[in-house]
Design a protein around this motif. Structure first.
Motif, PDB file in Angstrom:
ATOM      1  N   TYR A   1     -21.770 -19.160  10.608  1.00 45.82           N
ATOM      2  CA  TYR A   1     -22.323 -17.928  10.024  1.00 45.82           C
ATOM      3  C   TYR A   1     -21.265 -16.830  10.002  1.00 45.82           C
ATOM      4  CZ  TYR A   1     -25.000 -13.726   9.273  1.00 45.82           C
ATOM      5  OH  TYR A   1     -25.434 -12.525   8.769  1.00 45.82           O
ATOM      6  N   HIS A   2     -21.019 -16.309   8.789  1.00 40.18           N
ATOM      7  CA  HIS A   2     -20.104 -15.174   8.633  1.00 40.18           C
ATOM      8  C   HIS A   2     -20.942 -13.911   8.474  1.00 40.18           C
ATOM      9  CE1 HIS A   2     -17.109 -12.415   7.122  1.00 40.18           C
ATOM     10  NE2 HIS A   2     -17.827 -12.232   6.037  1.00 40.18           N
ATOM     11  N   SER A   3     -20.759 -12.973   9.370  1.00 43.16           N
ATOM     12  CA  SER A   3     -21.527 -11.729   9.352  1.00 43.16           C
ATOM     13  C   SER A   3     -20.805 -10.713   8.460  1.00 43.16           C
ATOM     14  CB  SER A   3     -21.619 -11.207  10.794  1.00 43.16           C
ATOM     15  OG  SER A   3     -22.554 -10.186  10.880  1.00 43.16           O
ATOM     16  N   ALA A   4     -21.386 -10.427   7.296  1.00 47.32           N
ATOM     17  CA  ALA A   4     -20.746  -9.479   6.368  1.00 47.32           C
ATOM     18  C   ALA A   4     -20.613  -8.108   7.034  1.00 47.32           C
ATOM     19  CB  ALA A   4     -21.585  -9.360   5.098  1.00 47.32           C
ATOM     20  N   CYS A   5     -19.498  -7.430   6.793  1.00 48.18           N
ATOM     21  CA  CYS A   5     -19.280  -6.105   7.417  1.00 48.18           C
ATOM     22  C   CYS A   5     -20.393  -5.129   7.036  1.00 48.18           C
ATOM     23  CB  CYS A   5     -17.937  -5.537   6.985  1.00 48.18           C
ATOM     24  SG  CYS A   5     -16.567  -6.547   7.521  1.00 48.18           S
ATOM     25  N   SER A   6     -20.792  -5.169   5.744  1.00 48.57           N
ATOM     26  CA  SER A   6     -21.828  -4.231   5.299  1.00 48.57           C
ATOM     27  C   SER A   6     -23.137  -4.475   6.037  1.00 48.57           C
ATOM     28  CB  SER A   6     -22.038  -4.361   3.785  1.00 48.57           C
ATOM     29  OG  SER A   6     -22.062  -5.720   3.397  1.00 48.57           O
ATOM     30  N   LEU A   7     -23.349  -5.707   6.504  1.00 45.12           N
ATOM     31  CA  LEU A   7     -24.579  -6.010   7.232  1.00 45.12           C
ATOM     32  C   LEU A   7     -24.427  -5.644   8.719  1.00 45.12           C
ATOM     33  CD1 LEU A   7     -27.367  -7.072   6.609  1.00 45.12           C
ATOM     34  CD2 LEU A   7     -26.554  -9.387   6.957  1.00 45.12           C
ATOM     35  N   GLN A   8     -23.353  -6.136   9.354  1.00 45.40           N
ATOM     36  CA  GLN A   8     -23.236  -5.917  10.807  1.00 45.40           C
ATOM     37  C   GLN A   8     -22.765  -4.507  11.159  1.00 45.40           C
ATOM     38  OE1 GLN A   8     -20.169  -7.794  13.106  1.00 45.40           O
ATOM     39  NE2 GLN A   8     -19.012  -8.449  11.326  1.00 45.40           N
ATOM     40  N   HIS A   9     -21.820  -3.947  10.394  1.00 48.55           N
ATOM     41  CA  HIS A   9     -21.327  -2.607  10.724  1.00 48.55           C
ATOM     42  C   HIS A   9     -22.063  -1.527   9.914  1.00 48.55           C
ATOM     43  CE1 HIS A   9     -18.224  -4.613  12.913  1.00 48.55           C
ATOM     44  NE2 HIS A   9     -17.622  -5.096  11.829  1.00 48.55           N
ATOM     45  N   GLY A  10     -22.275  -1.791   8.621  1.00 50.01           N
ATOM     46  CA  GLY A  10     -22.908  -0.780   7.768  1.00 50.01           C
ATOM     47  C   GLY A  10     -24.380  -0.598   8.073  1.00 50.01           C
ATOM     48  N   GLN A  11     -25.084  -1.717   8.363  1.00 55.58           N
ATOM     49  CA  GLN A  11     -26.537  -1.621   8.575  1.00 55.58           C
ATOM     50  C   GLN A  11     -26.945  -1.986   9.995  1.00 55.58           C
ATOM     51  OE1 GLN A  11     -28.867  -3.416   5.290  1.00 55.58           O
ATOM     52  NE2 GLN A  11     -26.953  -3.608   4.178  1.00 55.58           N
ATOM     53  N   LYS A  12     -25.973  -2.402  10.806  1.00 59.31           N
ATOM     54  CA  LYS A  12     -26.251  -2.808  12.198  1.00 59.31           C
ATOM     55  C   LYS A  12     -27.283  -3.939  12.263  1.00 59.31           C
ATOM     56  CE  LYS A  12     -23.555   0.515  13.814  1.00 59.31           C
ATOM     57  NZ  LYS A  12     -22.351   0.366  13.044  1.00 59.31           N
ATOM     58  N   VAL A  13     -27.210  -4.855  11.295  1.00 62.45           N
ATOM     59  CA  VAL A  13     -28.088  -6.026  11.289  1.00 62.45           C
ATOM     60  C   VAL A  13     -27.223  -7.230  11.649  1.00 62.45           C
ATOM     61  CG1 VAL A  13     -29.590  -7.515   9.891  1.00 62.45           C
ATOM     62  CG2 VAL A  13     -29.606  -5.037   9.521  1.00 62.45           C
ATOM     63  N   LYS A  14     -27.395  -7.737  12.843  1.00 63.38           N
ATOM     64  CA  LYS A  14     -26.533  -8.823  13.305  1.00 63.38           C
ATOM     65  C   LYS A  14     -27.338 -10.065  13.713  1.00 63.38           C
ATOM     66  CE  LYS A  14     -22.102  -9.200  15.309  1.00 63.38           C
ATOM     67  NZ  LYS A  14     -21.775  -9.689  16.625  1.00 63.38           N
ATOM     68  N   GLY A  15     -28.398  -9.840  14.470  1.00 54.88           N
ATOM     69  CA  GLY A  15     -29.150 -10.978  15.025  1.00 54.88           C
ATOM     70  C   GLY A  15     -30.052 -11.708  14.042  1.00 54.88           C
ATOM     71  N   PRO A  16     -30.798 -11.002  13.164  1.00 53.77           N
ATOM     72  CA  PRO A  16     -31.822 -11.673  12.354  1.00 53.77           C
ATOM     73  C   PRO A  16     -31.353 -12.879  11.543  1.00 53.77           C
ATOM     74  CG  PRO A  16     -32.177  -9.318  12.290  1.00 53.77           C
ATOM     75  CD  PRO A  16     -30.892  -9.537  13.029  1.00 53.77           C
ATOM     76  N   PRO A  17     -30.226 -12.831  10.817  1.00 59.56           N
ATOM     77  CA  PRO A  17     -29.874 -14.020  10.031  1.00 59.56           C
ATOM     78  C   PRO A  17     -29.663 -15.255  10.899  1.00 59.56           C
ATOM     79  CG  PRO A  17     -28.567 -12.126   9.339  1.00 59.56           C
ATOM     80  CD  PRO A  17     -29.266 -11.733  10.592  1.00 59.56           C
ATOM     81  N   VAL A  18     -29.009 -15.095  12.045  1.00 60.09           N
ATOM     82  CA  VAL A  18     -28.747 -16.224  12.946  1.00 60.09           C
ATOM     83  C   VAL A  18     -30.070 -16.745  13.522  1.00 60.09           C
ATOM     84  CG1 VAL A  18     -27.618 -16.882  15.106  1.00 60.09           C
ATOM     85  CG2 VAL A  18     -26.419 -15.406  13.474  1.00 60.09           C
ATOM     86  N   GLU A  19     -30.911 -15.807  13.927  1.00 60.85           N
ATOM     87  CA  GLU A  19     -32.221 -16.187  14.494  1.00 60.85           C
ATOM     88  C   GLU A  19     -33.043 -16.987  13.471  1.00 60.85           C
ATOM     89  OE1 GLU A  19     -34.384 -12.780  16.048  1.00 60.85           O
ATOM     90  OE2 GLU A  19     -36.271 -13.875  15.796  1.00 60.85           O
ATOM     91  N   LEU A  20     -33.039 -16.526  12.208  1.00 61.71           N
ATOM     92  CA  LEU A  20     -33.808 -17.209  11.158  1.00 61.71           C
ATOM     93  C   LEU A  20     -33.273 -18.615  10.902  1.00 61.71           C
ATOM     94  CD1 LEU A  20     -34.061 -14.196   8.689  1.00 61.71           C
ATOM     95  CD2 LEU A  20     -36.021 -15.321   9.760  1.00 61.71           C
ATOM     96  N   LEU A  21     -31.953 -18.739  10.808  1.00 60.15           N
ATOM     97  CA  LEU A  21     -31.356 -20.053  10.547  1.00 60.15           C
ATOM     98  C   LEU A  21     -31.665 -21.026  11.688  1.00 60.15           C
ATOM     99  CD1 LEU A  21     -27.933 -18.848   9.087  1.00 60.15           C
ATOM    100  CD2 LEU A  21     -29.641 -20.182   7.848  1.00 60.15           C
ATOM    101  N   ARG A  22     -31.627 -20.523  12.916  1.00 59.18           N
ATOM    102  CA  ARG A  22     -31.947 -21.395  14.064  1.00 59.18           C
ATOM    103  C   ARG A  22     -33.428 -21.768  14.062  1.00 59.18           C
ATOM    104  NH1 ARG A  22     -27.991 -18.254  18.114  1.00 59.18           N
ATOM    105  NH2 ARG A  22     -26.142 -19.512  17.697  1.00 59.18           N
ATOM    106  N   THR A  23     -34.274 -20.820  13.694  1.00 57.14           N
ATOM    107  CA  THR A  23     -35.720 -21.096  13.687  1.00 57.14           C
ATOM    108  C   THR A  23     -36.057 -22.270  12.781  1.00 57.14           C
ATOM    109  OG1 THR A  23     -36.247 -18.781  14.127  1.00 57.14           O
ATOM    110  CG2 THR A  23     -37.999 -20.089  13.145  1.00 57.14           C
ATOM    111  N   VAL A  24     -35.425 -22.327  11.598  1.00 59.28           N
ATOM    112  CA  VAL A  24     -35.782 -23.408  10.666  1.00 59.28           C
ATOM    113  C   VAL A  24     -35.017 -24.695  10.959  1.00 59.28           C
ATOM    114  CG1 VAL A  24     -36.460 -21.786   8.840  1.00 59.28           C
ATOM    115  CG2 VAL A  24     -34.122 -22.715   8.858  1.00 59.28           C
ATOM    116  N   GLY A  25     -34.174 -24.713  11.978  1.00 60.69           N
ATOM    117  CA  GLY A  25     -33.599 -25.980  12.426  1.00 60.69           C
ATOM    118  C   GLY A  25     -32.096 -26.156  12.258  1.00 60.69           C
TER     119      GLY A  25
END
Ligand code: SF4
Ligand code: SF4
Length: 443
Positions: free
Chosen positions: A324-348
């Motif tokens: 998983y590559h965390s886009a700067c605009s997502l992790q630094h610009g919007q401070k959204v870091k955990g949700p994408p990883v959590e979602l991908l793990r949830t579905v397997g």
């Protein structure tokens, strides 16, 4: 940091804002360690602290930008890694935005640079023009190595190298309209159409709409919305950026006041950051500031929204390893870091992150065309750390990062929502076939 603006200067609300930001910087230099251009080039003037000094001097003396200042500010990716690191809360984003507007107003760039920037500003935000340009790029792509040898044409060569080698179809859901929820409706959302993403990878929003409607969310493609304005905003073309923002604020306000919206969802994080900032961008516009703040308040990256919907947990691992590559605009610009990883793990999916997750891949809007040499070096580093994870797939939540990383690796690159949709029964993303389960694919 001490500043010396006159009272007359401070009467300008832009200068007053810049002064406030400058005064929060305590010169500590913590930000330098996480700035991709400083890490790469080792020059203080290519660090956040160095750029802050340059901007201070330029604005305080109220003079045209110099070639030296333009060079170092142009090299800034606006990745905002420095804002994540800064212990004093310096709002570098709003400061560098002001610097870019000042440069655009006061500095005369060389003719080839002006031409290239004007072309990017007049083509990329408009899907029809961009589609036509990509058709032309298919013809010109073989000449990219030749053009790269001519200094003034390097951005054009970079653009050709990044362009897809074959035409993409159109998204099935591109036209304005409503896509009803399956089963009982849980929410009603607008999904930003945007400009470059539907041309480069229409399958992303197709996947997002399948995923959302399957989860009980009604999705609307709002009539009249367009580019978010980020591309021109990062070039300092303030009036054009504000015009795009006002257009979208009007379109979404009509929808909010009509059938209603629970959220405005964005699948390109590079667009989500400025839309979440529309309230600030239009704060001095009496007719728009409240409407813009309202729009910003309900804007979410799609991963932020999906994580609230309790996706069904996978019964067994899928046997696919995702880097998983965390886009700067997502992790630094919007401070959204955990949700994408959590979602991908949830579905397997098995998810791994590189050891340098905070560093930019070099995409940064038009940066990989305008500053292609630095962008190529950042890409090589990022591809190296992602490939070191031995993934089956690389995932990201921003089309710019996907195109940038995809141009440097043989590993398939997919958007997070394409993978979520695939795991929940949707079609395979480009580069794969069959179901998401590795075992079933092999069989
Ligand atoms: S935005 Fe990124 S490139 Fe620009 S100064 Fe901050 S960390 Fe460095
Ligand atoms: S970390 Fe923050 S306070 Fe320290 S130099 Fe960088 S911007 Fe200034």
């Amino acid at each position: 940091m001490q500043t010396h603006f006159s009272l007359a200067q401070l009467a300008d609300p832009h200068v007053a804002e810049a002064e406030k930001i400058l005064r929060t910087c305590v010169h500590c230099g913590f930000c330098t360690a996480t700035c991709p251009t400083y890490v790469l080039l080792g020059d203080e003037l290519d660090s956040p602290r160095g750029r802050i000094y340059l901007i201070k001097d330029m604005l305080e003396n109220d003079r045209p930008a110099t070639e030296q200042e333009v060079k170092h500010i142009d090299r800034c990716l606006s990745c905002l890694s420095c804002m994540t690191t800064c212990p004093s809360g310096v709002n570098y984003m709003h400061l560098v935005d002001q610097a870019r507007v000042h440069i655009e107003k006061t500095y005369v760039r060389p003719a080839h640079d002006r031409l290239m920037r004007a072309m990017l500003a007049k083509v990329l935000p408009y899907p029809h023009r961009f589609r036509l340009a990509l058709m032309g790029a298919m013809v010109g792509k073989p000449f990219a190595p030749l053009l790269a040898k001519i200094p003034g044409l390097k951005p054009l060569a970079a653009m050709l190298r990044l362009s897809p080698g074959q035409p993409n179809g159109r998204a099935h859901h591109e036209a304005p309209g409503t896509f009803p929820a399956q089963g009982q409706r849980r929410a009603r959302v607008a999904l930003l159409r945007g400009c470059a993403q539907p041309v480069l990878r229409p399958s992303i929003d197709d996947a997002a709409i399948r995923l959302l409607t399957r989860l009980g969310v009604e999705v609307v493609r709002v009539e009249g919305e367009g580019c978010c304005g980020a591309l021109v905003h990062h070039m300092g073309r303030e009036e054009e950026a504000h015009a795009f923002a006002r257009n979208n604020v009007d379109a979404w306000t009509r929808e909010m006041d009509g059938p209603g919206l629970d959220a405005i969802l964005v699948t390109t994080s590079g667009c989500g950051t400025p839309i979440k900032d529309y309230g600030h961008m239009l704060r001095l516009d009496a007719a728009y500031k409240d409407k813009a703040a309202r729009v910003s308040s309900i804007t979410r990256d799609i991963s932020e929204f999906l994580v609230t919907l309790d996706l069904p947990k996978a019964a067994a691992p899928l046997g696919r390893r995702v880097a998983y590559h965390s886009a700067c605009s997502l992790q630094h610009g919007q401070k959204v870091k955990g949700p994408p990883v959590e979602l991908l793990r949830t579905v397997g999916f098995e998810v791994a992150e590189p050891f340098d997750p905070h560093l930019c891949c070099g995409s940064a809007g038009t940066y990989n065309m305008l500053q292609s040499e630095i962008a190529d070096q950042l890409k090589a580093k990022k591809v190296g750390t992602l490939e070191a994870l031995s993934p089956d797939i690389i995932a990201a939540g921003n089309i710019g990062c996907m195109a940038q990383i995809g141009s440097g690796t043989g590993v398939p690159v997919a958007h997070t929502v394409e993978l979520l949709d695939w795991a929940m029964g949707g079609p395979a993303p480009a580069g794969f076939s069959g179901t998401a389960k590795a075992a079933q694919k092999a069989a």
